[in-house]
Every structure is written in structure tokens, then in C-alpha cells.
Scaffold this motif. Structure first.
Motif, PDB file in Angstrom:
ATOM      1  N   UNK B 289      49.120 -12.517   3.896  1.00 26.08           N
ATOM      2  CA  UNK B 289      49.756 -11.187   4.498  1.00 26.08           C
ATOM      3  C   UNK B 289      49.389  -9.939   3.528  1.00 26.08           C
ATOM      4  N   UNK B 294      56.296  -0.130   3.446  1.00 27.28           N
ATOM      5  CA  UNK B 294      57.721   0.173   3.774  1.00 27.28           C
ATOM      6  C   UNK B 294      58.344  -0.096   4.984  1.00 27.28           C
ATOM      7  N   UNK B 317      61.741  -6.555  12.600  1.00 26.83           N
ATOM      8  CA  UNK B 317      60.410  -7.158  12.838  1.00 26.83           C
ATOM      9  C   UNK B 317      59.845  -6.525  11.438  1.00 26.83           C
ATOM     10  N   UNK B 318      59.769  -5.364  11.134  1.00 30.11           N
ATOM     11  CA  UNK B 318      58.937  -4.591  10.054  1.00 30.11           C
ATOM     12  C   UNK B 318      59.547  -5.191   8.797  1.00 30.11           C
ATOM     13  N   UNK B 320      60.800  -8.179   8.263  1.00 32.01           N
ATOM     14  CA  UNK B 320      60.260  -9.601   8.180  1.00 32.01           C
ATOM     15  C   UNK B 320      59.136  -9.447   7.658  1.00 32.01           C
ATOM     16  N   UNK B 321      57.943  -8.563   8.164  1.00 35.55           N
ATOM     17  CA  UNK B 321      56.717  -8.648   7.813  1.00 35.55           C
ATOM     18  C   UNK B 321      56.493  -8.162   6.185  1.00 35.55           C
ATOM     19  N   UNK B 323      58.699  -8.697   4.044  1.00 39.37           N
ATOM     20  CA  UNK B 323      58.936  -9.900   3.088  1.00 39.37           C
ATOM     21  C   UNK B 323      57.980 -10.890   3.171  1.00 39.37           C
ATOM     22  N   UNK B 324      57.363 -11.051   3.998  1.00 36.41           N
ATOM     23  CA  UNK B 324      56.302 -12.008   4.218  1.00 36.41           C
ATOM     24  C   UNK B 324      54.993 -11.475   3.079  1.00 36.41           C
ATOM     25  N   UNK B 326      55.668  -9.695   0.592  1.00 37.60           N
ATOM     26  CA  UNK B 326      55.985  -9.383  -0.767  1.00 37.60           C
ATOM     27  C   UNK B 326      55.679 -10.963  -1.503  1.00 37.60           C
TER      28      UNK B 326
END
Lengths: 302, 373
Positions: B289, B294, B317-318, B320-321, B323-324, B326
Motif C-alpha cells: 500500500x 495523512x 476509511x482514510x 484505515x488506509x 494504517x495499511x 504504515x
């Protein structure tokens, strides 16, 4: 489908990396919460179950994870020893024969033998071990699972006398009995894992003749946004909206893919799989297993 | 030019290693495609009960023979290669049969082996068999065909370096004093001399026969006897295969995904290769990903005029993305620190669509080589 957890043996398999262990752990949790005493058997090279539940490794001995769930890491050497002792009765004979350097060397070299004793141990727990009502087998990936589950019929083509043949017949009878065993396939909403699940279903029907339990589509992205909602964002006015819209778009692309492969599994396997949602978290442990178990509990009829 | 590009230009054999389920076949096929576009005659070799390569190349089936990817396939992907791309799926049974035919000392012996029930059941299941046969075929192709580049997609192994140890392990099984000692009592008298004294051995064999029945042991004995005299050929061959793998002609590429388990295994792999003193030239992390800039909060989105419910879902959702991304970035750093500065780590982003046609492979290449599409 009759009560899934009333069976003795539940096999979980699928392509490598699709989350077989996670699904097996969540299934065991649901069965446990419905009053079954469950044993999870792991056959992978490295033991994972206790870590998934946040408990200490159990190793080759049966270890308690929760009051209702235990796990065991089935390893070829220990399984061979247990099996031999069961047939031979006397430890002295075991030592003389199976701990003979030459014999150990020989046995290690033929993998079918380790498959026999590992599957044998799993089936023993399912058939004879009255500490447990249900055995959940976290099986190896596709090809290996197929050769593991077809071991009894392979061996029976070669051997038809003696304790080995007798045990293979008992194992085959267990696997082929739809009231006592079922196999569940796990896939991800991606091309290759779904193809492998479809191939495996056909092979299982042909080669192993096991009843099929529910299939699972893991790491599923359920849709969150309507197309109208995303396009309603006035992106040109604010960089934050731009970022949010991009994430939303990326998410919906994945959701569309999930829906596509859900449909593909439904048509090619003849019935819909249970969708297991993708969990957004930095780590994967007891909490996440419990979350997935909640989902499965809703989806699997009692 | 990237190091990976240099590798394609300089080596004759590329071996892709790594855990299962990370897209090894896709990466192998993508590199093969790139070399073919650049004018080489390339063969991509895979072991594939599930026909993954066929999927990757968007063609319906590949037999046990070398199959050329057609001009029509290339045209529909809007690509015009200067070279040729060939693909092949290994059928283990056929490779075994070939090997027996080649090494059998006589026709009688050959037929004995090919007709043995145990051979038919177990030849493809013997420890190390899959890995050894892949290497064997690779060697044969390197010797007898005029490919400029061979890309081998290794089988997913339980133990990382099975394929390097495979020749020795296989020989251990077939040319095994232990087996001979054990089975001597079951053999026809005079076939093999009693090396270790028959009393102990026959006792052990009788006990084993309690499990298996005498019939199986006898067939196993016949099987091993039939293989006598072929070990030398096997051994010679295995030595040559190993020499090819260790030579300057061969390069190793590690493929993994950012998943924790896959990275663990990749690191184990990298260390094992180092211990064997087999240099790895490059590593690829697939399905990463991309980094985010931010994630806006609910309040920020509300301030920009988004209604409450939508603002909440968007913010979530932002997040969650982010986090993926990172987690994947951390995985890259973890692998890179083990690889060290000498081995470049390439990343392929997670595509919305799975890669399963030539066009998709070509887009993968953009990320591997930086200068393709």
C-alpha cells in the motif's frame, strides 16, 4: 446443511496466505461458545495457534487455550512415536525398532509416512479422544492438503493387510462420512486464491469424496460509499476532501473487487461463501479472532 | 538502469525464491516479459498444479512442453516484443520418467522401475522430489536449448532452502544404506549382500511389517533394487546442477509480500542463502500500500461542508488506509535492514485489479524497472 459443529472433524484449507489459521481459530471459537469442546490441530512447520489466541505455545502436547478450546501442533516425529507405541504396546520394542538410527533415517526420507502418521493422529483425536467433541484441522495449503487427505486411499491401493491397512480404512471411513466430517475452503477476493479454491473443490469431490462445509471469502471489503456520495465531494475546494475522496475511491475499488469474486465463488462453487470482513488493525491476535468469531456466529446456523 | 534490469541483461538463469502466495509467479513472468520485450528469447518455468502461470500469462493452458506466447496475445496487450517469450509448466511425473529413461542401465531395468507400483505412487512424493526435478529440468534446458534467459519460479517449500538440498536428500532416499539394511530380509536372496548382519535387520523389518504388511516392504525393496546402478548418474547430475546454481550465470531474486508471516519467511530465506554463500541480487516486495499524506479528521471534513454520517465514514476509511500503508512501510524497513545496502528492495504497489494478463505484467514492470511502460 446440518449442524456444522455436531461433526467430529472440520478441515480448513485453501491457497497459501489466505488466512486458513485465522478462520480455523474463529471457527473453533464459535464452536466453543456453542458448548463444544474443541481441539485445533495444526500441521504447519511453525506453530501459530497459541500466538493467535495470545497464549503460550503448546508444542506437540495438547495445550489448553480457553476452557473449551485446546490446540496441538502435530509434528511428524512425535506423531510417528505415538502411533508406533499404540500399535506396538511395548516401549522396548519401539526403542529397538523406531529409535534405531538406520530406521529413523529411512523413515524421515519418505514423506508419505509422515503424512500417514500426522493424519492418523488427527483422526485419532476425532474418533477416539473423548476429551473433545470436535477437531478443527488447520490443514496445509491446497496441493499438500489434497495429498494429505488422499493418503488413506493412496496407501490402501498398496497395502491391504495389517494394522496400517485397518487404520487407513477407519480414517477413510471418517473422512467420507458426511455426518462426521466436512471440509471448508478459504479464499481471498483475488484471482488466484479463488481459482485454487474452485480447482480444489473439484479435486476434493473426485479424489477424497469429503462433504463440504461452508466456504469462506476472507479479507472481504463490504461497500461503504455510494458512487453519488464520492462524487458529491467538492474536491477542488479542499485538499482534505481530495485525500478523503482518494481513500474512498480506493476502498470502493477493493469493494467492487470483493463483490466480483463473491459472485465468482457463488457461481463456480454453486453456493455463496461466508464473507469474513477485512480487519484494519496493526496486529492480529486474540481480539481480532474474537471479532471474526462474532461474524461467523451470525452466519453459521446453530 | 535498475539493478534488476542489469540482472536480466547479464544472467542466463534467474531463480525466484520466497514464501508461497506472494506473487512469485507473477514476478517471474513479469521479468521474463521484460527481457523478451528487450529482445531476448526467454523461458519462464513453473511448477504448477493450479496452473498459475497460465493465469499470469492470460493463456488458457500450458502443457509439459515449452509453449510460445503468441503474437496475438501480445497484440491484444498492445505490446510488440523484440524477442520471444516462452512458458512451461512442469509435470513432475513426466520429468521423473525422463530421468529414469536416461539413467537406467538397461531396458529391462527401466521397465521394472516404470512398472513398479510404488514408483508410480511415490516417485512424485519422495522427499525433495519436486524441488530436485525443477532443478533437473532447469539444468537440462540450460544445456540443450538456445534460450538467452531462463526464469525459474521455485515451488513454495515448507523449509526455505529445500530446493538447494533437494539433490542430496533425494539421493539419500534412493542410495540409502539404511533402506538396504532394513529391507535386506525382504529381498530375494543374493540380490544384495548382508552388510550389517541379518538378525537385527530381519527383526526390525518384521516389526515394521506389522504396520505395513510384508507386501509393501517387498515392493519397496524391489523398487530400491531396481534403482541400483543409477545413483552414479543421479549424483553426477546433481553436482552439475549445483555448480550451475553457484555460477556467475545464475542470479537469485527474493520475492515476498508485506504480510508479517511472509516477511518472517523472507528474512529466514535471505539468511539461509547467505549461509550457503549463494549471493542474492535483488528483492521484491509485492502488493504494498503506498504511503498516505495523512488522514483528515471528522471535524475537518465537517468544516469543509461534508454531512456528518459521510464525514465519519470518510475519516474512518482514510484512517484505515493510512494504517495499511504504515504497516507495509514498516515491513519494507524490516526486510531492508536485514538485506543491507547491497541488495536493492523493489516495491510493487497493490493494484486494484489482480495481475493476470500480459498488460498487467507490463504494468508491474514499470515498478520493477522504472522505465518500461
Amino acid at each position: 446443511m446440518s449442524d456444522l459443529f455436531a461433526r467430529r472433524l472440520l478441515v480448513v484449507t485453501g491457497k497459501g496466505g489466505v488466512g486458513k489459521s485465522t478462520v480455523a481459530a474463529a471457527l473453533a471459537t464459535v464452536a466453543g461458545s456453542r458448548g463444544r469442546r474443541v481441539l485445533i490441530c495444526e500441521l504447519s512447520a511453525r506453530e501459530r495457534m497459541p500466538a493467535l489466541f495470545g497464549t503460550r505455545p503448546s508444542g506437540a502436547e495438547v495445550g489448553l487455550i480457553t476452557p473449551r478450546i485446546s490446540s496441538v501442533h502435530v509434528r511428524p516425529n512425535e506423531a510417528m512415536r505415538e502411533y508406533a507405541l499404540m500399535v506396538l504396546k511395548f516401549r522396548a520394542i519401539y526403542s529397538a525398532v523406531f529409535e534405531n538410527r538406520m530406521v529413523r533415517y529411512f523413515l524421515r526420507a519418505v514423506p508419505s509416512l509422515s503424512e500417514i502418521v500426522m493424519l492418523g493422529k488427527v483422526c485419532w483425536h476425532a474418533l477416539q479422544d473423548d476429551r473433545f467433541d470436535l477437531v478443527v484441522l488447520d490443514a496445509p495449503a491446497t496441493g499438500h492438503a489434497l495429498s494429505l487427505l488422499s493418503t488413506p486411499s493412496t496407501i490402501l491401493e498398496l497395502v491391504n493387510e495389517g494394522p496400517l491397512a485397518r487404520d487407513m480404512r477407519a480414517m477413510q471411513a471418517l473422512l467420507e462420512d458426511a455426518r462426521r466430517s466436512a471440509v471448508s475452503l478459504v479464499a481471498l477476493p483475488e484471482e488466484m486464491p479463488v481459482n485454487e479454491a474452485v480447482d480444489l473443490a473439484a479435486q476434493l469431490r473426485k479424489v477424497v469424496r469429503m462433504a463440504r462445509g461452508p466456504d469462506f471469502l476472507n479479507a472481504f471489503f463490504p461497500s461503504r460509499f455510494s458512487e453519488a456520495a464520492i462524487s458529491s465531494l467538492k474536491k477542488d475546494q479542499d485538499p482534505n476532501l481530495e485525500i478523503a475522496a482518494r481513500a474512498a475511491r480506493a476502498y470502493e475499488d477493493r469493494a467492487a473487487l470483493s463483490a466480483f469474486y463473491l459472485e465468482k465463488m457463488r457461481t463456480e462453487l454453486g453456493r455463496p461463501p461466508i464473507c469474513v470482513p477485512h480487519l484494519f488493525s496493526e496486529s492480529f491476535g486474540a481480539l481480532q479472532v474474537a471479532q471474526l468469531a462474532e461474524v461467523l456466529d451470525r452466519e453459521i446456523p446453530a | 538502469m535498475s539493478q534488476l534490469g542489469k540482472l536480466l541483461g547479464e544472467r542466463r538463469v534467474l531463480v525466484c525464491v520466497g514464501p508461497g502466495g506472494v506473487g512469485k509467479t507473477t514476478c517471474s513472468a513479469a521479468m521474463g516479459l521484460r527481457a523478451a520485450m528487450d529482445g531476448k528469447k526467454v523461458l519462464v518455468l513453473t511448477i504448477d498444479p493450479a496452473r498459475r502461470l497460465a493465469n499470469s500469462l492470460g493463456i488458457s493452458a500450458i502443457g509439459n512442453t515449452e509453449t510460445r506466447i503468441t503474437d496475438a496475445s501480445f497484440r491484444s496487450a498492445r505490446l510488440s516484443p523484440k524477442g520471444q517469450l516462452w512458458a512451461m509448466t512442469l509435470d513432475m511425473k513426466l520429468v521423473w520418467d525422463d530421468l529414469v529413461r536416461r539413467h537406467a542401465p538397461s531396458e529391462k531395468r527401466r521397465d521394472q522401475i516404470l512398472g513398479n507400483r510404488l514408483y508410480r505412487q511415490l516417485s512424485t512424493k519422495l522427499a525433495g522430489s519436486l524441488e530436485y526435478m525443477a532443478m533437473e529440468k532447469l539444468f537440462e534446458l540450460a544445456q540443450s536449448r538456445d534460450y538467452d534467459l531462463l526464469v525459474l519460479d521455485t515451488p513454495p517449500t515448507v523449509h526455505a532452502l529445500d530446493f538447494l538440498e533437494a539433490p542430496n536428500r533425494l539421493l539419500d532416499v534412493l542410495d540409502n544404506d539404511a533402506a538396504r539394511w532394513l529391507l535386506t530380509p525382504a529381498l530375494a536372496a543374493g540380490e544384495i549382500g548382508l552388510k550389517f548382519g541379518s538378525l537385527g535387520a530381519s527383526y526390525v523389518a518384521r516389526t515394521l511389517a506389522k504396520f505395513t504388511g510384508a507386501q509393501l516392504l517387498q515392493e519397496l525393496a524391489q523398487f530400491l533394487v531396481a534403482f541400483r546402478g543409477m545413483y552414479e548418474g543421479f549424483k553426477e547430475r546433481a553436482t552439475l546442477v549445483k555448480a550451475l546454481l553457484e555460477s556467475e550465470q545464475t542470479g537469485f531474486v527474493l520475492v515476498t509480500s508485506p504480510q508479517t508471516l511472509a516477511v518472517d519467511e523472507a528474512i529466514f530465506f535471505a539468511r539461509a542463502l547467505r549461509e550457503e554463500q549463494i549471493p542474492m541480487q535483488a528483492a521484491i516486495m509485492n502488493r504494498v500500500y503506498p504511503q498516505q499524506t495523512g488522514a483528515p479528521s471528522v471535524a475537518t471534513l465537517r468544516a469543509a461542508g461534508v454531512e456528518e454520517t459521510l464525514a465519519q465514514t470518510l475519516a474512518q476509511t482514510a484512517q484505515d488506509y493510512a494504517l495499511l500503508a504504515r504497516a507495509d512501510h514498516a515491513a519494507q524497513l524490516r526486510l531492508a535492514s536485514v538485506l543491507g545496502p547491497e541488495i536493492p528492495l523493489h516495491s510493487i504497489p497493490r493494484f486494484v485489479r489482480d495481475v493476470h494478463d500480459l498488460r498487467g505484467l507490463w504494468e508491474v514492470n514499470e515498478h520493477l524497472f522504472g522505465d518500461s511502460a
